[in-house]
Design an enzyme around this catalytic site. Structure first.
Site, short mmCIF file in Angstrom:
data_model
loop_
_atom_site.label_atom_id
_atom_site.label_comp_id
_atom_site.label_asym_id
_atom_site.label_seq_id
_atom_site.Cartn_x
_atom_site.Cartn_y
_atom_site.Cartn_z
N GLY A 127 31.43 40.24 40.49
CA GLY A 127 30.07 40.64 40.85
C GLY A 127 29.07 39.53 40.58
O GLY A 127 28.29 39.13 41.47
N ASP A 150 39.94 41.12 32.81
CA ASP A 150 40.88 41.63 33.83
C ASP A 150 41.71 40.53 34.50
O ASP A 150 42.71 40.82 35.14
CB ASP A 150 40.12 42.39 34.92
CG ASP A 150 39.33 43.55 34.37
OD1 ASP A 150 39.65 44.03 33.28
OD2 ASP A 150 38.35 43.97 35.03
N GLY A 193 41.55 46.97 33.55
CA GLY A 193 42.03 45.97 34.51
C GLY A 193 41.52 46.21 35.91
O GLY A 193 41.82 45.45 36.83
N ARG A 194 40.80 47.31 36.11
CA ARG A 194 40.34 47.73 37.44
C ARG A 194 41.51 47.75 38.42
O ARG A 194 42.51 48.38 38.13
CB ARG A 194 39.18 46.85 37.92
CG ARG A 194 37.90 47.15 37.15
CD ARG A 194 36.68 46.54 37.74
NE ARG A 194 36.16 47.30 38.87
CZ ARG A 194 35.47 48.43 38.75
NH1 ARG A 194 35.22 48.95 37.58
NH2 ARG A 194 35.01 49.05 39.81
#
Ligand code: F6P
Length: 370
Positions: A127, A150, A193-194
């Site tokens: 992001g 992550d 870790g998404r």
């Protein structure tokens, strides 16, 4: 035409925190001072610029080497951070009373111009680096530094924060083995870790898990249940299962704590619990769940992360000195190099299905549920 010389730069940290952020800040401040530049820290991502009224001591503060002494080994970020409200789509109350998204990047550019800040070092994950890329496209001199536990950023061997998170998760698995074994339980450990399974895979292998579920390999619960029953038949009455928060059952979907809404990305979490319940039902064995969650983001960075972060920070300053902009510092063993932010922004690095680490898991007899 040569690039104007730098006299003052700013640094910000955005997105979820990661061990090593303070080491980057220290390196950037000290390396800037070595060149006779001033370095200013923006609070909480870009909030220090966008909401100056919130900060009694100012939303942007000059940082001196003395102020960043002794912070490289500490967790978190002395500048603060936020993963809400991307400046390019900022949640704003619109004149009609509804909430909408407004591009506030102009306010950031204006602030830099008004305060004679020549460049920005933006430390963050996907992001923040996408914002950095957009600001660069709008004319700001920007260098990005890759951060996230992550490890899901492309074009760098690794991000800082990942090693600390993996080390901690591995430690937790080491501790959970004995209690799981003593009670003959299935122990399910959910890690962050998404949408990438790096933490789960690396900690799972290092921590001797018997099964690892990753977002990259949608799992079949029957396969996992049979693996547990086979272990049982072979005299192993306990099983350690690592579940990445973004893992999904075959044909199923991600479990969310909270759906995405204006100014905030979706919050993952809960797959571990679902897996534990299903395994208890299917195997008749007691299954317990441990969610490591934000514990993975805390604590002191490992020596590896600390060194990577210090190297990244110093390399960001060298990049600005050399007139670069629109690049991210990356780790490319044995050195750091620079890659275009355009090649990083908006791209996620998942665990490659042909990676030797994944193959190692299979060779060790670890069930991947697929
Ligand atoms: O930093 C990334 C991350 O740790 C993800 O693994 C996780 O899904 C997310 O942050 C959680 O963020 P928050 O702090 O908003 O709960």
């Amino acid at each position: 035409m040569s690039t104007p010389a730098i006299r003052r730069i700013a640094i910000c940290t955005g997105g979820g925190d990661a061990p090593g952020l303070n080491a980057v800040i220290r390196a950037v401040v000290v390396a800037s001072a070595q060149r006779g530049w001033e370095c200013h820290g923006i609070r909480d991502g870009f909030n220090g610029i966008l909401f100056p009224e919130r900060y009694v001591q100012g939303g942007v503060q000059r940082l001196t080497p003395a102020m960043v002494q002794g912070i490289a080994h500490t967790g978190g970020t002395v500048l603060g951070t936020t993963n809400r409200g991307v400046p390019l789509h900022f949640p704003t109350l619109l004149p009609d009373g509804s909430m909408g998204e407004v591009d506030r990047s102009r306010d950031i550019l204006d602030y830099f111009a008004q305060h004679q800040l020549d460049a920005l070092v933006s430390v963050g994950g996907d992001g923040s680096l996408s914002i950095a890329h957009a600001l660069h496209q709008k004319g700001l001199r920007v260098v990005g530094v890759p951060k996230t536990i992550d490890n899901d950023l492309d074009k760098t061997v690794t991000t800082f924060g990942f090693d600390t998170a993996v080390g901690f998760a591995t430690n937790c698995l080491d501790r959970l083995h004995s209690t799981a074994e003593s009670h003959h339980r299935v122990m399910v450990v959910e890690v962050m870790g998404r949408y990438a399974g790096w933490i789960a895979l690396h900690a799972g292998i290092a921590g001797n898990a018997h099964a690892i579920l990753l977002p990259e390999l949608p799992f079949d619960l029957d396969l996992l249940a049979s693996h547990i029953q086979l272990r049982e038949a072979e005299g192993h009455a306990y099983t350690m299962v690592v579940v990445a928060e973004g893992a999904t059952p075959r044909g199923g979907h991600t479990v969310l704590q909270e759906a995405a809404h204006i100014g905030q990305a979706e919050r993952l979490g809960g797959m571990g619990e679902q897996v534990a319940h299903a395994l208890q039902r299917q195997t008749g064995k007691e299954a317990r769940i441990v969610v490591l969650g934000h514990l993975l983001r805390g604590g002191s960075p490992t020596a590896f992360d600390r060194l990577a972060a210090l190297r990244f920070g110093a390399a960001a300053v060298r990049a600005l000195e050399a007139g670069m902009s629109g690049v991210m510092v990356a780790l490319a063993y044995p050195n750091v190099n620079y890659v275009a932010l355009a090649d990083v922004a908006g791209r996620m690095k998942a665990v490659p299905l042909d990676s030797d680490t994944l193959q190692t898991a299979r060779d060790l007899g670890i069930c991947l549920g697929a």
